[in-house]
Design a protein around this motif. Structure first.
Motif, PDB file in Angstrom:
ATOM      1  N   VAL A 116       0.848  -1.183   0.000  1.00 30.07           N
ATOM      2  CA  VAL A 116       0.000   0.000   0.000  1.00 30.07           C
ATOM      3  C   VAL A 116       0.887   1.237   0.000  1.00 30.07           C
ATOM      4  O   VAL A 116       1.835   1.341   0.764  1.00 30.07           O
ATOM      5  CB  VAL A 116      -0.910   0.026   1.244  1.00 30.07           C
ATOM      6  N   SER A 158      -4.234 -18.517   5.645  1.00 28.50           N
ATOM      7  CA  SER A 158      -5.338 -17.656   5.265  1.00 28.50           C
ATOM      8  C   SER A 158      -6.680 -18.300   5.577  1.00 28.50           C
ATOM      9  O   SER A 158      -6.921 -19.458   5.268  1.00 28.50           O
ATOM     10  CB  SER A 158      -5.265 -17.324   3.765  1.00 28.50           C
ATOM     11  N   ASN A 202     -13.704  -8.231   3.820  1.00 26.46           N
ATOM     12  CA  ASN A 202     -12.248  -8.349   3.803  1.00 26.46           C
ATOM     13  C   ASN A 202     -11.676  -6.995   4.202  1.00 26.46           C
ATOM     14  O   ASN A 202     -11.691  -6.051   3.416  1.00 26.46           O
ATOM     15  CB  ASN A 202     -11.758  -8.753   2.407  1.00 26.46           C
ATOM     16  N   THR A 203     -11.200  -6.904   5.436  1.00 28.08           N
ATOM     17  CA  THR A 203     -10.791  -5.603   5.969  1.00 28.08           C
ATOM     18  C   THR A 203      -9.614  -4.998   5.209  1.00 28.08           C
ATOM     19  O   THR A 203      -9.529  -3.770   5.061  1.00 28.08           O
ATOM     20  CB  THR A 203     -10.419  -5.715   7.458  1.00 28.08           C
ATOM     21  N   GLU A 204      -8.713  -5.836   4.697  1.00 28.21           N
ATOM     22  CA  GLU A 204      -7.559  -5.298   3.972  1.00 28.21           C
ATOM     23  C   GLU A 204      -8.000  -4.671   2.647  1.00 28.21           C
ATOM     24  O   GLU A 204      -7.504  -3.609   2.248  1.00 28.21           O
ATOM     25  CB  GLU A 204      -6.522  -6.395   3.719  1.00 28.21           C
ATOM     26  N   SER A 256      -9.693  -1.380   3.378  1.00 33.29           N
ATOM     27  CA  SER A 256      -8.689  -0.353   3.645  1.00 33.29           C
ATOM     28  C   SER A 256      -8.052   0.152   2.359  1.00 33.29           C
ATOM     29  O   SER A 256      -7.845   1.360   2.180  1.00 33.29           O
ATOM     30  CB  SER A 256      -7.613  -0.917   4.586  1.00 33.29           C
ATOM     31  N   LEU A 257      -7.753  -0.774   1.442  1.00 32.07           N
ATOM     32  CA  LEU A 257      -7.135  -0.378   0.172  1.00 32.07           C
ATOM     33  C   LEU A 257      -8.020   0.573  -0.616  1.00 32.07           C
ATOM     34  O   LEU A 257      -7.576   1.632  -1.090  1.00 32.07           O
ATOM     35  CB  LEU A 257      -6.862  -1.626  -0.680  1.00 32.07           C
ATOM     36  N   ASN A 287      -4.405  -0.040  -6.505  1.00 29.91           N
ATOM     37  CA  ASN A 287      -4.950  -0.673  -5.305  1.00 29.91           C
ATOM     38  C   ASN A 287      -6.037  -1.685  -5.634  1.00 29.91           C
ATOM     39  O   ASN A 287      -6.202  -2.677  -4.917  1.00 29.91           O
ATOM     40  CB  ASN A 287      -5.475   0.402  -4.356  1.00 29.91           C
ATOM     41  N   ALA A 339      -6.069  -5.569  -4.639  1.00 26.57           N
ATOM     42  CA  ALA A 339      -7.228  -6.178  -3.988  1.00 26.57           C
ATOM     43  C   ALA A 339      -7.604  -7.498  -4.660  1.00 26.57           C
ATOM     44  O   ALA A 339      -7.974  -8.469  -3.987  1.00 26.57           O
ATOM     45  CB  ALA A 339      -8.404  -5.214  -4.008  1.00 26.57           C
ATOM     46  N   LEU A 377      -5.275 -10.055  -3.315  1.00 27.32           N
ATOM     47  CA  LEU A 377      -5.479 -10.364  -1.897  1.00 27.32           C
ATOM     48  C   LEU A 377      -6.678 -11.281  -1.676  1.00 27.32           C
ATOM     49  O   LEU A 377      -6.613 -12.206  -0.864  1.00 27.32           O
ATOM     50  CB  LEU A 377      -5.647  -9.077  -1.099  1.00 27.32           C
TER      51      LEU A 377
END
Length: 422
Positions: A2, A150, A225-227, A230-231, A274, A278, A281
């Motif tokens: 990031v 994961s 999916n929190t990541e 955030s992205l 980003n 995503a 991820l």
């Protein structure tokens, strides 16, 4: 990786210099990330370059023909490959889903929100195409150790739905940004039709953009999916930051290529970068693979905007679907003018007076015509496009033909970005 506000501010200069040195000077390139280092670029006598915390190692000390080799070899392989046709069926599904997602209770808001999602004005759907191709390009087996760590590994059919969801969210954020930009720029055309602010007014256009962002947030939350949340939240912050940089810049900042490229990343490349990350991820890919996906999106996004800068001077209103010379007429200084300023310092005074005296636009264009500004901007765009292609070439090897075809299509997109005329 990031790109945080602090890192890009401190490291952008070395990243910009590195990207130019790296691509202009390599015949064969393999990208080997070293996540443990933060440093500036080494000079060309060393074997590795470090940009924004990642080491890129050159496999050959012989420099000079990377650009030619990459573009001509890739074009011979993918001559008949149309990236958009590979995902045409999914793009149709995505378009229908977007039209359903932006339905609103208030008729006028509903009409405004769907304005650029109606058939015929959806645009090129460039970003969804990138993301759907990236989803297939990363459809490789996740290492067992990584999979065991994961909790988000999902069946392939569900994974594809999630990744398509990211493409939908990305397109809503993109269109919301266009609606807000057109208000700020007082634009009257977009995609060959009247801009929403011109047709329905600024207030409705702003509210429609806000509505699209709210719908994007709802869809984003559904991914759980929190990541990824955030992205893509960072993307919205970057859009606002980039526009604010444009509106509040000092004279010195407006004349700075470093400042311009940083602003361009925020406004144009962060969304693709980003979103590509995503996609990786949600597939449970490693940090290294996610970084390569992000680098592809970032560099392709920068290349795309640089070509946009060129087309603002060389294209026609009909081909662009919006007014040509729109930036320079508003006193916005882009890469071709910045390069021209290096050759003709007196141009700084001319562009500084654009708002007071619009006739200076013709004088600025004369200087641009005498300079290498257009050519140098194209060359810089090619450098970024080559970096994007190199990132795809460094993804884990695979024998899957669908995966390889999607990777070739992503490289073909770098060619199309450079050669496009609208």
């Amino acid at each position: 990786m990031v790109i945080t506000r602090g890192i890009i501010t401190r490291k952008f200069r070395s990243f910009y210099v590195c990207s130019r040195s790296l691509v202009a000077s390599s015949r064969r390139l393999a990208i080997i990330p070293d996540q443990g280092r933060y440093s500036s670029c080494s000079d060309s006598t060393h074997k590795g370059y470090v940009c924004r915390g990642t080491t890129y190692s050159l496999t050959s000390p012989v420099f000079g023909s990377f650009r030619h080799q990459l573009y001509h070899q890739s074009s011979s392989v993918v001559e008949e490959l149309d990236p958009f046709s590979l995902v045409a069926d999914e793009l149709s599904l995505l378009s229908n889903k977007l039209r359903a997602m932006v339905v609103a209770e208030v008729p006028k808001l509903a009409s405004a929100a769907e304005y650029f999602f109606k058939k015929g004005v959806e645009g090129k759907q460039f970003r969804p195409t990138i993301l759907l191709l990236m989803a297939t390009a990363l459809n490789v087996r996740v290492p067992e150790a990584l999979a065991a760590e994961s909790a988000d590994i999902v069946p392939s059919s569900e994974l594809r739905v999630r990744q398509r969801g990211i493409a939908e969210i990305t397109e809503m954020i993109h269109v919301a940004g266009l609606l807000h930009d057109d208000v700020l720029d007082d634009a009257d055309t977009r995609r060959g039709v009247g801009s929403l602010n011109f047709v329905m007014g600024n207030k409705i256009s702003v509210l429609a953009g806000d509505f699209l962002l709210s719908r994007a947030c709802v869809a984003l939350a559904a991914l759980k999916n929190t990541e990824v949340v955030s992205l893509l939240a960072t993307v919205v912050e970057h859009l606002v930051t980039g526009e604010t940089m444009l509106m509040t810049s000092t004279t010195d900042q407006r004349h700075s290529m470093e400042y311009y490229m940083q602003k361009t990343f925020y406004k144009s490349a962060s969304l693709i970068s980003n979103s590509c990350k995503a996609i990786a991820l949600v597939a449970g890919q490693s940090a290294e693979v996610a970084m390569l996906a992000s680098e592809y999106g970032r560099n392709l996004g920068l290349a795309y905007q640089l070509i946009d800068d060129v087309l603002d001077f060389t294209g026609t209103s009909a081909s662009l679907g919006k007014g040509s010379l729109s930036d320079i007429r508003q006193g916005i200084i882009t890469a071709p003018i910045l390069f021209a300023m290096e050759e003709f310092p007196q141009l700084r005074t001319v562009v500084g007076q654009l708002e007071k005296d619009p006739t200076n636009v013709d004088t600025a264009l004369e200087y641009l015509g005498k300079s290498n500004g257009i050519q140098r901007t194209r060359e810089l765009a090619i450098e970024y496009a080559n970096l994007a292609a190199a990132a795809i070439g460094s993804l884990p090897e695979t024998d899957d033909e669908d995966v390889k075809r999607s990777r070739r299509a992503l490289i073909e997109l770098t060619n199309r970005v450079i050669s496009r005329n609208n």
